[in-house]
Scaffold this active site. Structure first.
Site, PDB file in Angstrom:
ATOM      1  N   GLU A  53      25.057 -33.824   6.355  1.00 34.01           N
ATOM      2  CA  GLU A  53      23.647 -32.939   5.878  1.00 34.01           C
ATOM      3  C   GLU A  53      23.633 -32.746   4.485  1.00 34.01           C
ATOM      4  O   GLU A  53      24.565 -32.135   3.815  1.00 34.01           O
ATOM      5  CB  GLU A  53      23.653 -31.739   6.918  1.00 34.01           C
ATOM      6  CG  GLU A  53      22.337 -31.001   6.637  1.00 34.01           C
ATOM      7  CD  GLU A  53      22.306 -29.816   7.526  1.00 34.01           C
ATOM      8  OE1 GLU A  53      21.124 -29.452   7.860  1.00 34.01           O
ATOM      9  OE2 GLU A  53      23.490 -29.114   7.546  1.00 34.01           O
ATOM     10  N   LYS A 107      14.418 -31.466   8.258  1.00 34.08           N
ATOM     11  CA  LYS A 107      15.033 -30.296   9.401  1.00 34.08           C
ATOM     12  C   LYS A 107      13.957 -29.353   9.520  1.00 34.08           C
ATOM     13  O   LYS A 107      13.230 -28.970   8.599  1.00 34.08           O
ATOM     14  CB  LYS A 107      15.981 -29.822   8.665  1.00 34.08           C
ATOM     15  CG  LYS A 107      17.020 -28.955   9.664  1.00 34.08           C
ATOM     16  CD  LYS A 107      18.026 -28.430   8.970  1.00 34.08           C
ATOM     17  CE  LYS A 107      18.882 -27.567   9.923  1.00 34.08           C
ATOM     18  NZ  LYS A 107      20.069 -27.106   9.281  1.00 34.08           N
ATOM     19  N   CYS A 152      22.157 -31.481  11.822  1.00 34.26           N
ATOM     20  CA  CYS A 152      22.992 -29.936  12.252  1.00 34.26           C
ATOM     21  C   CYS A 152      22.490 -29.275  13.705  1.00 34.26           C
ATOM     22  O   CYS A 152      22.300 -29.770  14.757  1.00 34.26           O
ATOM     23  CB  CYS A 152      22.975 -29.012  11.184  1.00 34.26           C
ATOM     24  SG  CYS A 152      24.139 -27.712  10.954  1.00 34.26           S
TER      25      CYS A 152
END
Length: 310
Positions: free
Chosen positions: A44, A129, A163
């Site tokens: 990430e 995200k 994540c």
């Protein structure tokens, strides 16, 4: 293609230096290509690094770090990704890399994005995200649904999430509905055993394995690496913990077939798409193992489950 080679690249970027980090990424991509990787994945916001300072108390140094992080963020049409795309073409492998993506309009906001690059050097797309986790919200903006898609590749169907997006079920289910077969679960890295107990960091392998089993897909779970020595000395007072990597590659039954990894390395595993087909034949949660008469999922207003016309 039935047999493919998966690579999780675990290495530390050069924090607050996107040019040097890009050079390092290209080195690792070349190494993955030499080892025969069909896909090479980074953690990430690997470029130019995870914002390690977010949990430190606010101070002048904190704001200086945040401003510098913004300065070093990467544009999709910038020279860094163009260089990485060339490296992917030269290595002959697809690349999935986490970036701190700079908002091109305001140049004042950052998204935690996954970028998908083909072995031909083409940027296939990006996924921002959807919701930054906890303190990440002080640095990253909310993403969108544009990148919640599966990319058809010659070896199979490729997807990815960041994540803790694996802890909210609908983004993953939307990818399962599109038939993902190889998935990248990008993580910032595991805290060491001595870190305070925190559920945000304790589920890296658990959630990656669960997604593999639910999707009937191989999961590449690359994790970031950041030790105190990797942080510029001036900003070390802001570094509350370390990330020790622990990258892994997981099969469609949810079993770890490579890793967890230590230190800077390329974690390799061979994937057999026949194993994907076996897993999906046993349980297809958007197909035969589902109840479309009870549930419906819409993505950006368009129905993705159950499939077919409205």
């Amino acid at each position: 293609m039935s047999l493919i080679h998966l690579a999780a690249i675990q290495a530390a970027p050069v924090f607050f230096d996107k040019a040097a980090s890009t050079e390092k990424a290209c080195h690792w991509i070349a190494e993955a290509g030499k080892q025969g990787a069909d896909i090479a994945a980074f953690g990430e916001t690997w470029l130019p690094g995870y914002p390690f300072f977010i949990e430190a108390p606010l101070s002048d140094l904190w704001w200086e770090a945040n401003a510098l992080y913004l300065e070093q963020a990467v544009r999709l049409d910038g020279p860094e990704l163009a260089q990485i795309a060339r490296a992917a073409r030269q290595a002959g492998c697809d690349v999935v890399i986490g970036i701190a993506e700079l908002d091109p309009a305001t140049e004042g906001s950052i998204y935690a994005s996954l970028v998908f690059i083909s072995r031909d050097g083409e940027i296939l797309g990006r996924h921002r995200k959807i919701k930054p986790t906890h303190h990440e919200r002080s640095v990253w903006s909310d993403g969108d649904a544009e990148g919640l898609q599966v990319y058809p590749r010659e070896y199979g169907r490729l997807s990815g999430l960041n994540c803790w997006e694996h802890n909210i079920m609908l983004p993953g289910f939307s990818l399962i509905c599109q038939g993902t077969q190889i998935h990248v679960a990008a993580w910032p890295g595991r805290e060491p055993e001595t870190a305070p107990s925190d559920p945000v960091w304790s589920r890296q392998l658990l959630l990656s394995r669960a997604f593999a089993s639910q999707a009937g897909a191989y999961v590449i779970a690359p994790a970031g690496l950041r030790l105190t020595e990797h942080v510029p000395e001036r900003f070390r007072p802001l570094s509350a913990f370390e990330h020790t990597g622990q990258s892994a590659i997981i099969d469609p039954r949810g079993e770890i077939i490579a890793g967890p990894a230590e230190g800077e390395t390329i974690l390799m595993a061979r994937a057999d798409l026949n194993e994907v087909r076996k897993a999906k034949a046993a349980c297809d949660p958007a197909g035969h193992y589902s109840r479309p008469d009870l549930f419906e999922l819409k993505l950006k207003g368009e129905r993705v489950y159950p499939p077919g016309p409205r």
